[in-house]
Design an enzyme around this catalytic site. Structure first.
Site, PDB file in Angstrom:
ATOM      1  N   GLU A  68       0.852  -1.188   0.000  1.00  0.00           N
ATOM      2  CA  GLU A  68       0.000   0.000   0.000  1.00  0.00           C
ATOM      3  C   GLU A  68       0.890   1.241   0.000  1.00  0.00           C
ATOM      4  OE1 GLU A  68      -2.322   2.912  -0.179  1.00  0.00           O
ATOM      5  OE2 GLU A  68      -3.232   0.917  -0.344  1.00  0.00           O
ATOM      6  N   ARG A  74     -16.954   4.113   4.798  1.00  0.00           N
ATOM      7  CA  ARG A  74     -15.842   3.404   4.156  1.00  0.00           C
ATOM      8  C   ARG A  74     -14.682   3.195   5.130  1.00  0.00           C
ATOM      9  NH1 ARG A  74     -13.934   2.648  -1.128  1.00  0.00           N
ATOM     10  NH2 ARG A  74     -15.740   3.757  -1.928  1.00  0.00           N
ATOM     11  N   TYR A  77     -28.128   8.418   3.542  1.00  0.00           N
ATOM     12  CA  TYR A  77     -28.400   7.289   4.433  1.00  0.00           C
ATOM     13  C   TYR A  77     -27.533   7.405   5.681  1.00  0.00           C
ATOM     14  CZ  TYR A  77     -24.411   5.486   1.710  1.00  0.00           C
ATOM     15  OH  TYR A  77     -23.217   5.333   1.064  1.00  0.00           O
ATOM     16  N   ASP A  89     -11.897  -1.914  -8.866  1.00  0.00           N
ATOM     17  CA  ASP A  89     -11.884  -0.749  -9.749  1.00  0.00           C
ATOM     18  C   ASP A  89     -10.753  -0.779 -10.758  1.00  0.00           C
ATOM     19  OD1 ASP A  89     -14.118   0.274  -8.562  1.00  0.00           O
ATOM     20  OD2 ASP A  89     -13.121   1.924  -7.530  1.00  0.00           O
TER      21      ASP A  89
END
Length: 402
Positions: free
Chosen positions: A34, A108, A220, A299
């Protein structure tokens, strides 16, 4: 001679971390690269329908998520033209019983934190932060994956490389440089607000989908119901990559001006303290999924428009199917690994393309105006909540072992 048990995953987003857990459960040693120095809070809310939550439950993440995820009771489909609700599609227990897994809405960062916590607790997963993928070299014993941490270059011997590094994927650029993201002409604006800032009627445990001419709005609860996530999607020409750019609230309020948008929708928008915007790009249909013992996920291979609320869900599904096709037996040779990754791509292509098409179609429907919007509203009312929920069965009812 058997290949290395190690699989390298580039990217510690939702798809990459889910893949790490799913592959480690199959007996592999996983190295996750990462480039960020730390996993920071990025983005905002996510909808995880049962097809995605089922995978997370099977990976043992329920306890880590139950205090942060919200189970919405329903999706309220709202029309700016009609001034209110057209239909309320049941979720909650109804969706869980029908699909066999919960429907969650979650921040997230909370999902990434839960995944990262499970990764940290797994002895066979090594998450390397501040490590940027640079190159990969195939050879008789597998792959040598080169990455950089600051000024130091390191390499790992691996049997496979998985590019889960997002729409601007370095791995995809390395494998398929001809595939470039395309700007959709749409911009998503994201913001959150404390639930206490709105009247109680506005903070019920439901997903609100507001449809209007050339724009739509989704709201939401997240963070255990303490916050409301708001996303507004508008056409525009600004197309800078990324989603961390501050946005001017006046642009949003002007786009959702009265009388085209009712006061209830505008109240939510006006209550958001700060907006961040990102240009919506997609990866063209037909992007290859793998090349030899290297493959793409999420993605990186199929970034799509958000109108089906399945971006994260498709990445989570990818991870489950990738792990299903890979096994320690497949690691006996590079040819076997390559074949397994080819099968993974073939297993995913038809479903992902259908979701991509559905997202594009729904985006056009959401943004209708004039007589077409009136016809849409009548059709939705006529459909009714039960038939509307049944139309989601092909998405929500997906299972990795089907």
């Amino acid at each position: 001679m058997a290949l290395s048990r190690t699989i390298v995953i580039a990217g510690a987003g939702i798809g990459g971390l889910t893949a790490a857990l799913a592959l480690a459960a199959r007996g592999f040693r996983i190295v996750v690269l990462e480039k960020a120095e730390r996993l920071e809070e990025v983005g905002a809310g996510l909808q995880l329908s049962p097809n995605a939550s089922r995978v997370l439950v099977e990976l043992g993440l329920s306890e880590r998520l139950k205090l942060r995820a919200v189970v919405p009771d329903a999706v309220s489909i709202m029309s700016a033209r009609a001034g209110g609700e057209l239909l309320r599609m049941p979720l909650g227990e109804a969706a869980s019983l029908r699909a066999g897994a919960p429907y969650w809405v979650v921040h997230r960062a909370d999902l990434q934190s839960a995944l990262a916590g499970a990764v940290a607790d797994h002895a066979d997963i090594d998450l390397k932060l501040g490590a940027t993928f640079e190159d990969v070299a195939p050879h008789a014993k597998g792959l040598t994956v080169v990455h950089r941490s600051g000024t130091i270059r390191r390499s790992d011997l691996a049997s496979a490389l998985i590019g889960a590094d997002g729409i601007w994927s370095t791995v995809r650029q390395h494998l398929f440089p001809e595939v470039q993201p395309r700007f959709s002409g749409l911009i998503a604006w994201r913001g959150t607000l404390d639930a206490t800032q709105l009247p109680k009627d506005y903070t019920a445990r439901r997903v609100q989908l507001w449809m209007g001419a050339n724009a739509h709005l989704v709201a939401y609860p997240i963070a255990g119901g303490r916050q409301i996530n708001v996303v507004a999607v508008l056409p525009g020409s600004w197309n800078r990559p990324g989603w961390s750019t501050p946005g001017d609230p006046r642009e949003v309020m002007d786009a959702f001006a009265a009388p085209r948008w009712p006061a209830s929708a505008r109240m939510m928008l006006a209550t958001v303290d700060s907006w961040r915007k990102w240009a919506l790009f997609g990866v063209p249909d037909g992007c290859p999924w793998s090349k030899g013992p290297m493959a793409l996920l999420g993605d990186a291979v199929h970034a799509m428009l958000p109108f089906a609320a399945q971006g994260a869900g498709m990445a989570i599904e990818d991870a489950a199917i990738l792990a299903r096709h890979l096994s320690l037996e497949a690691a006996e040779s590079t040819a076997a690994i390559s074949a397994a990754l080819t099968q993974y791509g073939r297993a995913r292509q038809a479903r992902v393309r259908r979701v991509q098409r559905t997202a594009r179609q729904q985006g056009r429907i959401y943004h209708l105006g004039g007589p077409l919007a009136a016809a849409r509203d009548l059709a939705i009312r006529a459909l009714g909540p039960d038939r509307m929920l049944a139309r989601q069965d092909w998405i929500y009812g997906w299972r990795p072992d089907a």
